[in-house]
Scaffold this active site. Sequence first.
Site, PDB file in Angstrom:
ATOM      1  N   LYS A  79       0.817  -1.211   0.000  1.00 11.42           N
ATOM      2  CA  LYS A  79       0.000   0.000   0.000  1.00 11.42           C
ATOM      3  C   LYS A  79       0.855   1.267   0.000  1.00 11.42           C
ATOM      4  O   LYS A  79       0.506   2.250  -0.662  1.00 11.42           O
ATOM      5  CB  LYS A  79      -0.949   0.003   1.184  1.00 11.42           C
ATOM      6  CG  LYS A  79      -0.264   0.082   2.529  1.00 11.42           C
ATOM      7  CD  LYS A  79      -1.234   0.378   3.648  1.00 11.42           C
ATOM      8  CE  LYS A  79      -0.462   0.540   4.948  1.00 11.42           C
ATOM      9  NZ  LYS A  79      -1.316   0.983   6.053  1.00 11.42           N
ATOM     10  N   THR A  80       1.982   1.264   0.751  1.00 11.63           N
ATOM     11  CA  THR A  80       2.821   2.464   0.790  1.00 11.63           C
ATOM     12  C   THR A  80       3.364   2.782  -0.595  1.00 11.63           C
ATOM     13  O   THR A  80       3.421   3.950  -1.002  1.00 11.63           O
ATOM     14  CB  THR A  80       3.982   2.277   1.789  1.00 11.63           C
ATOM     15  OG1 THR A  80       3.450   1.934   3.072  1.00 11.63           O
ATOM     16  CG2 THR A  80       4.807   3.545   1.907  1.00 11.63           C
ATOM     17  N   ASP A  95      -4.263   7.219   5.385  1.00 14.56           N
ATOM     18  CA  ASP A  95      -3.812   5.829   5.517  1.00 14.56           C
ATOM     19  C   ASP A  95      -4.368   5.233   6.816  1.00 14.56           C
ATOM     20  O   ASP A  95      -4.771   5.959   7.728  1.00 14.56           O
ATOM     21  CB  ASP A  95      -2.287   5.795   5.525  1.00 14.56           C
ATOM     22  CG  ASP A  95      -1.733   4.389   5.374  1.00 14.56           C
ATOM     23  OD1 ASP A  95      -2.503   3.476   5.009  1.00 14.56           O
ATOM     24  OD2 ASP A  95      -0.526   4.200   5.619  1.00 14.56           O
ATOM     25  N   GLU A  96      -4.386   3.909   6.909  1.00 12.50           N
ATOM     26  CA  GLU A  96      -4.881   3.196   8.092  1.00 12.50           C
ATOM     27  C   GLU A  96      -6.291   3.660   8.452  1.00 12.50           C
ATOM     28  O   GLU A  96      -6.623   3.897   9.626  1.00 12.50           O
ATOM     29  CB  GLU A  96      -3.926   3.388   9.288  1.00 12.50           C
ATOM     30  CG  GLU A  96      -2.484   2.973   9.030  1.00 12.50           C
ATOM     31  CD  GLU A  96      -2.302   1.465   8.920  1.00 12.50           C
ATOM     32  OE1 GLU A  96      -3.295   0.735   9.039  1.00 12.50           O
ATOM     33  OE2 GLU A  96      -1.166   1.022   8.688  1.00 12.50           O
ATOM     34  N   GLN A 103      -7.553  -5.555   9.867  1.00 18.85           N
ATOM     35  CA  GLN A 103      -6.469  -5.151  10.752  1.00 18.85           C
ATOM     36  C   GLN A 103      -6.895  -4.035  11.709  1.00 18.85           C
ATOM     37  O   GLN A 103      -6.053  -3.308  12.230  1.00 18.85           O
ATOM     38  CB  GLN A 103      -5.252  -4.711   9.931  1.00 18.85           C
ATOM     39  CG  GLN A 103      -4.682  -5.815   9.047  1.00 18.85           C
ATOM     40  CD  GLN A 103      -3.433  -5.380   8.309  1.00 18.85           C
ATOM     41  OE1 GLN A 103      -2.373  -5.160   8.904  1.00 18.85           O
ATOM     42  NE2 GLN A 103      -3.542  -5.262   6.993  1.00 18.85           N
ATOM     43  N   ARG A 111       2.462 -10.754  10.049  1.00 17.86           N
ATOM     44  CA  ARG A 111       3.760 -10.062  10.157  1.00 17.86           C
ATOM     45  C   ARG A 111       4.884 -10.966   9.650  1.00 17.86           C
ATOM     46  O   ARG A 111       5.996 -10.498   9.402  1.00 17.86           O
ATOM     47  CB  ARG A 111       4.087  -9.684  11.606  1.00 17.86           C
ATOM     48  CG  ARG A 111       3.118  -8.778  12.345  1.00 17.86           C
ATOM     49  CD  ARG A 111       2.744  -7.541  11.596  1.00 17.86           C
ATOM     50  NE  ARG A 111       1.532  -7.741  10.841  1.00 17.86           N
ATOM     51  CZ  ARG A 111       1.091  -6.938   9.884  1.00 17.86           C
ATOM     52  NH1 ARG A 111       1.799  -5.880   9.543  1.00 17.86           N
ATOM     53  NH2 ARG A 111      -0.036  -7.182   9.243  1.00 17.86           N
TER      54      ARG A 111
END
Length: 752
Positions: A36-37, A241-242, A272, A618
């Site tokens: 995504k980044t 974001d998030e 998440q 992760r």
Amino acid sequence: MTLSDPIFTTLDPDQRQAVLHDGGPLLLVAGAGAGKTRAIVARILRLIRDGVSPRSILGITFTNRAAGEMRERVVKALSEGVAPSAGDLVAHSFPSSGPRGSNLPWLGTFHAFGAVMLRMYGDRIGLSPRFVIYDVRDQNDALKSILKDLNIDEKKFPASKFVWLIERSKRDGVSVEAAAMSARWRFISMAEEVGKAYDAALKEAEAVDFADLIRLPVALLNGAPDILDSVRTRYRHFLVDEFQDVDAAQAELTELIAHGAESFCAVGDEDQSIYGWRGASAEPMLNFERRYPGARVIHLSTNYRTRTSILSVAGALIAKNRMRREKPIVPSREGGEPPMVLVHPDQEVEGKEIAREISRQISNGVSPTTIAVFYRVNAQSRAIEDALRMLRIPYVLRGALSFYERASVRDAISYLKWFMNPGDTVSLKRLLKFPRRGVGDGTLKKAREAAKREDAPLSKTLSRIPALSPLFVFREQWLAELVQMSPAEALFALLKGAGYIDALEAAANEPGLDREGAGKGEDLENIRELFRVAEGFHGMGEESLQEFLEKVTLAAEESSGEESEAVRLMTLHNAKGLEFNTVFLAGLEDGLLPHSKSLDSDAGLEEERRLFYVGLTRAREMAFLSLARRRNLFGLFKDTAPSRFLYDLPASLVRWEGSLAVAAPPSAPSSPLQWRHSETSSQRRHGEIRYEEEKPSGSSGRESRKVRHPVFGEGRVEAVEGTGADRKIIARFPVYGLKKILVRAVAMEFFD
């Protein structure tokens, strides 16, 4: 811009769609490891290269670390081969910071953006542009003084409880007493009194807390159409974001800006969303199309991080949640070893086995920094830490004391806050402690009372205190010269002129330890490091110094300690946004994961399942799922039940250390979960006990009586075996199931 542009070379088709999206609202559903980044940065660059002014782009994320990474990538791409300085990367947290600030979009956190808004428009609500920001420690200090003034027993009513209540009231947009009633407090009038005193203390100190950094900008935009128009005119392209982690106030702030933007891109993954305990909710994301009519939804479906073997297990786990969007997850990294489920007799053996496996991996060439151990609560780390120390494996605790939380750094920031705003009594109290200036709480209280009587600024009555008079004289000299000084020069001049550096140098020559238990020279070195941070901020005068002060105040909320060559230990909440080659998830037991506080709520259980999902995703290469049959936690030693989430994992997708024979999930009280473990050679080495379901047998007339056990609680006796010293009861307990207990070994109460 053409598709052959270099920024497209690493994008997949989904990412490319997101980058090329033009006007209107866009929801980018980005699963774990979906890049995504990369997509966000490419979208920013595409806008700029298509002629959009960088200063009309606003990008919001949740942590300084994430904002810094995004900023660094944008700066690197726009510099066209010219490497930016470290100072550029630090100073670009703020608009117009540094000589090239106008050539960059504004990228930062919600709280940093709120601080900028209040610097620009705070005068509309009577807020001085020199306001200071109170972090949690400052809030606690202020509330401790309030509780003392109100004669409230802090042992019964700790300041931290009021911090939580006040934050909740501001976050939800209700009064403190309404928040207290919602939280089912019995002392509503006390909460109201403390809340009003806290508001008065903030006003007197010209301070805001972290909740105010969101609440007050929302109030400004709602109450002042001209300010709203100005902000919308300035920021034509908006990214958040998030997005799954916004709370109600952040969602409202987002909507106020987004509804006037040419383009709005929200990025997130409801799978998440793990911060419900602090007010975060995935609801704005799940209802995005309703909130933003005409919105487009794009799924980033390719996972570039995790091996297929782990991703399949994670997918099966999260599919059990109902409050989510169905989404494809396509692994780009095939193969890998299935996650290993490890069952241990207790947490001590669990810690030793985790440490032993880590040692084996390090011996095979795996870097310690690519290994992490996750757990649900901090209390679980002790056994793991002990085991790592025994094997001399270095480790760091993420979420432990950060650089900005060290005593000398907080001292320096308190000096700076007070010199910028002499009404800030919380900072004043701290700076008076070192070096000692002979001014106590009683003297400060008299000054506050005099200020109220005279209806005068607190700084006026404080300046009459003989011990503080020289400090006020120096402050006036320092302010007069501030316009000619950089932030680093101003900070040095302040600490030197106020006598703080001289006091540190004198203390460094004395034997003993500083406040963190290190040598006293560490305090001095921490201050030198703070000067180096200040050197990264360009510009002269008060505005640049305020930017530096905001940066370090906001950064104090995030921890450091990430650079050393060591294994990472952290809670699952702290693992968000990170990735490691090997991941250990410890304590997969009901009551820990899911946490006992979540067992009675479907929403709580779904969030706990998401927490498990975050931990699993992760991992790049290997995942170990660990649990113990007995655990001593918070001083209570008890038998455990495997996490109900293990029932969500298909047995064919995991490897088992031993085998589990399970009667039914723990949610079915009539068929409690029991252990049955094969005794492998390694298990016998640890003297492991066999756990099997006990069958009621025998009778002694005590059947159907009730029993109260100090650990298992109240249960019903179903059978009795043996006589005398060997007598055992077989009793069924609502949570723990059927247990065989040696009567002489435990103090129990029997009753009808």
